[in-house]
Design a protein around this motif. Sequence first.
Motif, PDB file in Angstrom:
ATOM      1  N   MET A 183       0.873  -1.321   0.036  1.00  0.00           N
ATOM      2  CA  MET A 183      -0.010   0.079  -0.021  1.00  0.00           C
ATOM      3  C   MET A 183       0.815   1.217  -0.091  1.00  0.00           C
ATOM      4  O   MET A 183       2.087   1.152   0.109  1.00  0.00           O
ATOM      5  N   ILE A 184       0.110   2.445  -0.452  1.00  0.00           N
ATOM      6  CA  ILE A 184       0.985   3.702  -0.089  1.00  0.00           C
ATOM      7  C   ILE A 184       0.223   4.258   0.739  1.00  0.00           C
ATOM      8  O   ILE A 184      -1.209   4.523   0.833  1.00  0.00           O
ATOM      9  N   ARG A 234       2.796   2.108  -7.105  1.00  0.00           N
ATOM     10  CA  ARG A 234       1.615   1.728  -7.070  1.00  0.00           C
ATOM     11  C   ARG A 234       1.585   0.381  -6.109  1.00  0.00           C
ATOM     12  O   ARG A 234       2.248  -0.137  -6.235  1.00  0.00           O
ATOM     13  N   ALA A 277       2.372   9.317  -7.350  1.00  0.00           N
ATOM     14  CA  ALA A 277       3.436   8.409  -6.564  1.00  0.00           C
ATOM     15  C   ALA A 277       3.993   7.767  -7.814  1.00  0.00           C
ATOM     16  O   ALA A 277       3.493   7.280  -8.599  1.00  0.00           O
TER      17      ALA A 277
END
Lengths: 233, 342
Positions: free
Chosen positions: A136-137, A210, A207
């Motif tokens: 996750m980010i 991903r 970002a």
Amino acid sequence: MDPPFDRPTLTCLGESAWLVTWGHSIDRETFARIARFTQTLDADPPRGLVEYVPAFTTVGVYFDPETTGADAFAGDLERRIARSAALFPPPPREVRIPVCYEDPFAIDLAFVAQYHGRTRDDVVARHHRAEYFVHMIGFVPGFPYLGGLDTALATPRHASPRLRVPIGSVGIADHQTGIYPIDIPGGWRIIGRTPLRLFRPEEREPALLRPGDVVRFEPIPASEFHATCEYSA
Amino acid sequence: MNAHVVRAGLLTTVQDLGRTGNQRWGVPVGGAMDAASHRLANRLVGNGDRCATLECTGLGPVLVFERDALIALTGARPAVTAAHRAVPMDRPILLRAGVHLACGAPWFGFRTYVAVGGGIDVPPVLGSRSTYVPASFGGHEGRALRAGDALPVGPLSPLGASIRRLLDRSSNANPFEAPPWSAAHAETRGDRATIRLIRGPEWHRLTAGSTERITAEPFWIGPDSNRMGCRLLGPRLELVDRGELISQPVCPGTVQLPPGGSPILLTSDCATTGGYPRIGFVARVDLPRVGRLRLGASVRFQWISVEEARAETRRWEASFARWTCCYREKISGWRCATDDDE
């Protein structure tokens, strides 16, 4: 304790969001369920969808209460949850991240080596040979939570966080490794630094990484770091 | 036209209603801490709600405009002067070119909003003009304002232009022109508030005693509070089981309980995910109140059901829409009255 995972559940997350829970542990299977679900949301966004935030085991789905009712929106989510099981997630992207494991970037490398009774070279080799997975980010813009760290390198965080961890720092916290996209306070053990910018607010997809990406670290010398650095260090 | 910053104040940033669609990249929502006062200021000068205003925390800035500017001040109550004359709050003001608008420290409330007709027209980043200082993007160069900054101002809306024409009728000998009425909609109390909470997913993990304590005793806004969150000091809350969560989505208004037992109320610039139990969510309609609270202010919680909270939001929006209608009528009625004078 949480019950064993059986099927996705919807929980109220305030006035205008639902939390969809897809599992209770950080693993690739839970990730795949979440990826299929968010793929369904992208392909067929329910009426009133504002945005969704995928995490390790859950997805927060935000809606606009002026466009849709909470129950109607939950119904739309349930239908997409049911449909998502039949999907195949897209093949993972492989992203190579150059990292300089030399001083002055490897602030805590000596500590990590000593903590595990290994040489610096062994720690670096074990870190860059592994294949990592972006679960996750979150935390700060562009910060990837990477799974796949060699268990021999798991190191506890600093007892009190550093006031400033420099942008690009690559660190270890317990069984995770991560990259700091901006200068921020943090407690991870820093063992190197990448010249890449992980957060690019000027781009539509801001970002660099991903969720679902497969990441490999490539050791580079300090000369290459300075020659290719994308930010003012 | 530009607005020039003569003195920056303690923490003055460009804010709008924040950015959506980027939380999945870890980008916070951001935006005005007191969205109600931000929207009120915008409507007073004929702007849409999404125009950017200046959010002034504590001691405010000194600003000067290159040309006559339509402005409005809402939120906290600082002493505001223009050429040493007191400038009133909550109404449209035509500030003459070159006059220094000086905002002091608020004696009531915490955050003052300065709207300019046409909005502060800095380039949007990821769909918003809000400043996010920790990652240095948005607003003016991704940072709090400094003395010497020049901020572009957008073009007036048709409504803004008619408000301006009405104010511009007198000679320009005065440093500013203002109507004799104020048009307050938002309350501005900054020393205490009752905040309604919707139960969060981890609410059931509070001990019975803590479930009672959370509404029975007041909390204080701790000194290390900022745009990311308010640390709530006072009663310590306990969970039946210790232990953090696997990181999960959080948003402005989420009340988290870290192991120390002092809750954190997340606000505009909070992270997108967090690992502490989420014991509640502030009712949307009460979130601007949190933005008005100064450090040391007292907070009492009350539980509210999510259905009631949604109904409160609808009621508030309806009342704000009615206020906006009345305001427009006031402008056109005022126009009629002034026309009769001629």
